[in-house]
Scaffold this motif. Structure first.
Motif, PDB file in Angstrom:
ATOM      1  N   ALA A  31       0.816  -1.267  -0.084  1.00 26.50           N
ATOM      2  CA  ALA A  31      -0.093   0.056   0.049  1.00 26.50           C
ATOM      3  C   ALA A  31       0.902   1.079   0.140  1.00 26.50           C
ATOM      4  CB  ALA A  31      -0.850  -0.055   1.310  1.00 26.50           C
ATOM      5  N   ARG A  32       1.957   1.211   0.905  1.00 22.05           N
ATOM      6  CA  ARG A  32       2.802   2.389   0.569  1.00 22.05           C
ATOM      7  C   ARG A  32       3.683   2.501  -0.619  1.00 22.05           C
ATOM      8  NH1 ARG A  32       6.764   2.713   5.504  1.00 22.05           N
ATOM      9  NH2 ARG A  32       6.811   4.695   5.106  1.00 22.05           N
ATOM     10  N   ALA A  34       2.468   1.803  -3.279  1.00 24.58           N
ATOM     11  CA  ALA A  34       1.665   2.431  -4.314  1.00 24.58           C
ATOM     12  C   ALA A  34       1.724   4.143  -4.475  1.00 24.58           C
ATOM     13  CB  ALA A  34       0.027   2.155  -4.137  1.00 24.58           C
ATOM     14  N   ARG A  35       2.158   4.670  -3.739  1.00 22.89           N
ATOM     15  CA  ARG A  35       2.554   6.256  -3.530  1.00 22.89           C
ATOM     16  C   ARG A  35       3.710   6.684  -4.447  1.00 22.89           C
ATOM     17  NH1 ARG A  35       1.674   5.797   2.301  1.00 22.89           N
ATOM     18  NH2 ARG A  35      -0.316   5.957   2.728  1.00 22.89           N
ATOM     19  N   LEU A  36       4.516   5.377  -4.771  1.00 23.42           N
ATOM     20  CA  LEU A  36       5.821   5.798  -5.075  1.00 23.42           C
ATOM     21  C   LEU A  36       5.829   6.208  -6.741  1.00 23.42           C
ATOM     22  CD1 LEU A  36       8.667   6.121  -4.414  1.00 23.42           C
ATOM     23  CD2 LEU A  36       9.060   3.739  -4.597  1.00 23.42           C
ATOM     24  N   ALA A  39       6.394   9.926  -8.144  1.00 21.42           N
ATOM     25  CA  ALA A  39       7.024  10.663  -7.305  1.00 21.42           C
ATOM     26  C   ALA A  39       8.571  10.623  -7.770  1.00 21.42           C
ATOM     27  CB  ALA A  39       6.865  10.066  -5.963  1.00 21.42           C
ATOM     28  N   GLY A  70      -1.248   0.657  -9.100  1.00 18.87           N
ATOM     29  CA  GLY A  70      -0.061   1.106  -9.404  1.00 18.87           C
ATOM     30  C   GLY A  70       1.472   0.365  -8.974  1.00 18.87           C
ATOM     31  N   LEU A 124       9.779   6.177   1.470  1.00 23.06           N
ATOM     32  CA  LEU A 124       8.171   5.999   1.786  1.00 23.06           C
ATOM     33  C   LEU A 124       7.817   6.684   3.167  1.00 23.06           C
ATOM     34  CD1 LEU A 124       7.744   2.290   1.002  1.00 23.06           C
ATOM     35  CD2 LEU A 124       7.213   4.102  -0.508  1.00 23.06           C
ATOM     36  N   LEU A 127       7.347  10.159   1.757  1.00 22.70           N
ATOM     37  CA  LEU A 127       6.205  10.573   1.046  1.00 22.70           C
ATOM     38  C   LEU A 127       4.765  10.334   1.909  1.00 22.70           C
ATOM     39  CD1 LEU A 127       6.918   8.256  -1.840  1.00 22.70           C
ATOM     40  CD2 LEU A 127       6.553  10.681  -1.961  1.00 22.70           C
ATOM     41  N   ASP A 128       4.772   9.517   2.878  1.00 18.67           N
ATOM     42  CA  ASP A 128       3.865   9.445   4.108  1.00 18.67           C
ATOM     43  C   ASP A 128       3.613  10.740   4.573  1.00 18.67           C
ATOM     44  OD1 ASP A 128       3.441   6.660   3.383  1.00 18.67           O
ATOM     45  OD2 ASP A 128       4.457   6.144   5.176  1.00 18.67           O
ATOM     46  N   ILE A 131       1.537  13.381   2.649  1.00 18.49           N
ATOM     47  CA  ILE A 131       0.134  13.048   2.584  1.00 18.49           C
ATOM     48  C   ILE A 131      -0.663  14.206   3.484  1.00 18.49           C
ATOM     49  CG2 ILE A 131      -1.825  11.665   2.902  1.00 18.49           C
ATOM     50  CD1 ILE A 131       0.134   9.294   2.100  1.00 18.49           C
TER      51      ILE A 131
END
Length: 136
Positions: A31-32, A34-36, A39, A70, A124, A127-128, A131
């Protein structure tokens, strides 16, 4: 750059109780991850790196975790290391492979650059932290 992740190795790099729920820990990491894609982060050498995609290799108890949007999940039928090497062999370069496993790093093609779990987890974490922030 495409980032390929040895999920078991990254999950196992932090002693946060992952061993009590391996599949859950892998799912949280996915899940983490998926933000990459898309970026731009500081690469392992400090230069900006834009992530074009993520391939995550899962094995064992984590093999059945859901794949978030993603993230391409490779489900190892046997050895996760073998599945990761095979996945990297099929990919276009450049590729950044995240693992601390020296034996695995030695099996990678020369066009694959290695990075450690600490680098990925720090990215990560940053990035967290972004948010919910607004700029301006």
């Amino acid at each position: 750059m495409l980032v390929v992740v040895d999920v078991a190795n990254v999950v196992g790099s932090r002693p946060d109780g992952w061993w009590r729920d391996r599949a859950g820990a892998a799912g949280r990491l996915l899940a983490r991850l998926a933000r990459l894609p898309g970026a731009t982060v500081a690469g392992p050498d400090g230069t900006p790196l834009t992530c074009t995609g993520v391939v995550a290799v899962v094995e064992g108890a984590a093999r059945d975790v859901a794949a978030p949007d993603g993230v391409r999940v490779v489900r190892a039928a046997g050895s996760g290391d073998d599945a990761l090497v095979a996945a990297v062999a099929e990919l276009e370069s450049p590729v950044l492979v995240v693992t601390a496993d020296r034996g695995l790093r030695g099996r990678l093609p020369e066009r694959a650059d290695p990075a450690g779990p600490g680098w990925l987890l720090a990215c990560l974490d940053r990035l967290d932290g972004m948010i919910g922030r607004t700029t301006g």
